[in-house]
Design an enzyme around this catalytic site. Structure first.
Site, short mmCIF file in Angstrom:
data_model
loop_
_atom_site.label_atom_id
_atom_site.label_comp_id
_atom_site.label_asym_id
_atom_site.label_seq_id
_atom_site.Cartn_x
_atom_site.Cartn_y
_atom_site.Cartn_z
N PHE A 29 50.22 36.20 39.38
CA PHE A 29 49.94 36.46 40.67
C PHE A 29 48.44 35.07 40.41
CE2 PHE A 29 46.24 38.30 42.96
CZ PHE A 29 46.75 38.32 44.42
N ASP A 78 49.17 41.35 32.63
CA ASP A 78 48.24 41.94 33.70
C ASP A 78 48.87 43.18 34.71
OD1 ASP A 78 46.65 42.69 36.41
OD2 ASP A 78 46.87 40.62 36.67
N TYR A 98 43.16 49.72 42.38
CA TYR A 98 43.46 49.84 44.10
C TYR A 98 45.07 50.51 44.06
CZ TYR A 98 42.50 45.24 43.82
OH TYR A 98 42.32 43.23 43.10
N LYS A 99 45.81 49.78 43.12
CA LYS A 99 46.72 50.02 44.33
C LYS A 99 47.75 51.08 44.13
CE LYS A 99 46.93 45.01 43.37
NZ LYS A 99 47.52 44.37 44.37
N ARG A 134 56.85 43.25 52.02
CA ARG A 134 57.37 43.71 50.85
C ARG A 134 56.63 45.46 51.17
NH1 ARG A 134 52.48 41.87 46.31
NH2 ARG A 134 51.22 42.40 48.01
C1 LIG Z 1 49.00 41.22 38.98
C2 LIG Z 1 47.23 41.44 40.32
N1 LIG Z 1 46.22 40.57 39.30
C3 LIG Z 1 44.92 40.70 40.38
C4 LIG Z 1 44.37 40.80 41.50
C5 LIG Z 1 42.97 41.08 41.45
O1 LIG Z 1 42.13 41.02 40.52
P1 LIG Z 1 40.92 41.07 41.48
O2 LIG Z 1 40.59 42.55 40.69
O3 LIG Z 1 40.07 39.98 40.48
O4 LIG Z 1 40.82 41.19 42.52
C6 LIG Z 1 46.00 41.33 42.08
C7 LIG Z 1 45.56 41.69 43.35
O5 LIG Z 1 46.84 42.04 44.21
C8 LIG Z 1 47.22 41.46 41.44
O6 LIG Z 1 47.92 41.56 42.13
#
Ligand SMILES: Cc1ncc(COP(=O)(O)O)c(C=O)c1O
Length: 421
Positions: free
Chosen positions: A124, A202, A227-228, A381
């Site tokens: 990401f 991640d 939040y997902k 998606r």
């Molecule tokens: C793999 C991944 N890492 C990080 C983030 C975003 O991170 P943050 O919590 O800093 O907004 C996302 C957001 O969709 C993501 O998909």
């Protein structure tokens, strides 16, 4: 039996079907974007209302000692259970980007690993940006960016060879946001260890959708958002896992008072806490933390193994529909076909992707609105969120994707994209 009847029969047999009622549902709308922002659990609404009205409204500052100081610890324990680590290894708070910055900076400064930072084109963008920033600020070489020349699979041979030739600190997304590719965590952790390297995982697109055992896979550091699939609410705090043996060797570059041994002694000299809490920085965001508790509770109650099982069944069902009907209409599957290599979303592309998304969103008097997720240049998606997605929803989406092309409905929409897609 029609396709829709088959789907309905699968819903009737679904042991997780009852959890759909724990969420706020919008009639005549099929939500397929739970991998960007999960739905609102009914209990979260009540919890936040209570926090605002009673704890903030009435008890004010006393609420810190009465309830708020314990809240991040309680959440950490729940996330630790989900991820199979000890509660002393998990911290809730900040965003994924900030957590990545902290651990990258700390790892580079620790001298535990060679100072190469690396990642790949399935990761990401925020992770890449944070890595670039750390490399620049700490005067390292530019990050090693592995480009597999396609966006569906990580080429594990290329990845392993890069690690072997350039040992160091790597960051990978366990499930890629683009294609849903799922990395073999254990194999890569072992490889990294054998080559003086570490992988920061991640888990943002994986947590709550894929069963993750950080202990058994030999993981050392992981970050991720809530939040997902965890349904924690817009911008809800991230989590950070650091294996116990590493904790005291790493120093938080944002040494705020919540990482101090005794924040309320107001000492002028910084003394880091001993454990994972040393990564604390500022005051915990209580409203957001409270909003995220209902989501993790539902996931733990439903059981991540059952969630994963349903997610696999649902994505197989969806992919079968794509292969049987949609490929003929120029849709292309942009996710791995092997379920072992796939997270919980399925990505499609089409030359008219953006217009198709507009038609899905608009619906028509005869069909539900469908909320997908568009990612440039041409990816759509669809997330299987087993806690609230039904098989019949998936059949409706498949039928609609077919109809939009066959009836040429997509031509009603132009191809101009707004800033936020
Ligand atoms: C793999 C991944 N890492 C990080 C983030 C975003 O991170 P943050 O919590 O800093 O907004 C996302 C957001 O969709 C993501 O998909």
């Amino acid at each position: 039996m029609s396709e829709l009847e088959t789907a309905q029969a699968m819903d009737e047999k679904d042991p997780l079907a009852k959890y759909r009622n724990d969420f706020v549902l919008n009639p005549n709308e099929i939500y397929m974007d739970g991998n960007s922002l999960g739905k609102l659990p009914k209990k979260a609404q009540k919890d936040v209302q209570n926090t605002v009205e009673n704890q903030w409204g009435k008890r004010l500052i006393r609420s810190w000692n009465e309830v708020w100081m314990d809240l991040p610890l309680r959440l950490a324990e729940k996330y630790a259970t989900l991820l199979h680590v000890s509660k002393e290894e998990l911290l809730i708070g900040e965003s994924t980007s900030v957590r990545l910055y902290q651990v990258l900076h700390a790892l580079v400064k620790s001298d535990l690993f060679p100072k190469h930072l690396g990642s790949d084109n399935l990761n990401f963008p925020t992770d890449l940006y944070v890595m670039e920033g750390v490399a620049r600020d700490l005067l390292l070489n530019q990050i090693l960016y592995i480009d597999y020349q396609q966006e569906i699979y990580a080429d594990l041979e290329i990845l392993k060879n890069t690690i072997k030739k350039n040992p160091g600190i790597y960051c990978l997304s366990l499930v890629s946001y683009k294609s849903s590719f799922l990395y073999p965590m254990k194999i890569l952790n072992l490889w990294a260890e054998q080559h003086q390297s570490i992988i920061i995982w991640d888990l943002s697109h994986a947590v709550g959708a894929v069963a993750i055992d950080l202990e058994k896979t030999g993981s050392k550091i992981a970050i991720g958002c809530s939040y997902k699939y965890m349904n924690g609410g817009p911008g809800s705090p991230a989590f950070l896992f650091v294996k116990k043996e590493l904790q005291t060797q790493l120093f938080n570059p944002i040494q705020g008072w919540f990482g101090h041994q005794n924040p309320f002694a107001f000492e002028s000299v910084y003394k880091p806490k001993q454990g994972i809490d040393r990564f604390g920085s500022g005051t915990p965001p209580i409203l957001s933390l409270q909003a995220m508790e209902a989501g993790v509770d539902i996931t733990l109650k439903a059981g991540i193994e059952s969630i994963r099982k349903k997610s696999r069944l649902q994505s197989q069902f969806f992919i079968k529909g794509i292969q049987e009907k949609l490929v003929l209409l120029q849709y292309r599957l942009e996710s791995p076909t092997d379920p072992k290599q796939r997270g919980s979303h399925v990505t499609l592309s089409h030359p008219a992707s953006w217009q198709i998304c507009q038609a899905l969103l608009q619906g028509n008097p005869k069909v539900s609105k469908i909320i997908p997720d568009f990612r440039p240049p041409h990816f759509i998606r669809f997330a299987m969120t087993p806690l609230y997605t039904r098989f019949r929803d998936l059949q409706d989406v498949l039928n609609r994707l077919e109809e939009i092309i066959v009836s040429k409905e997509y031509l009603k929409f132009d191809d101009t994209k707004p800033t936020v897609t």
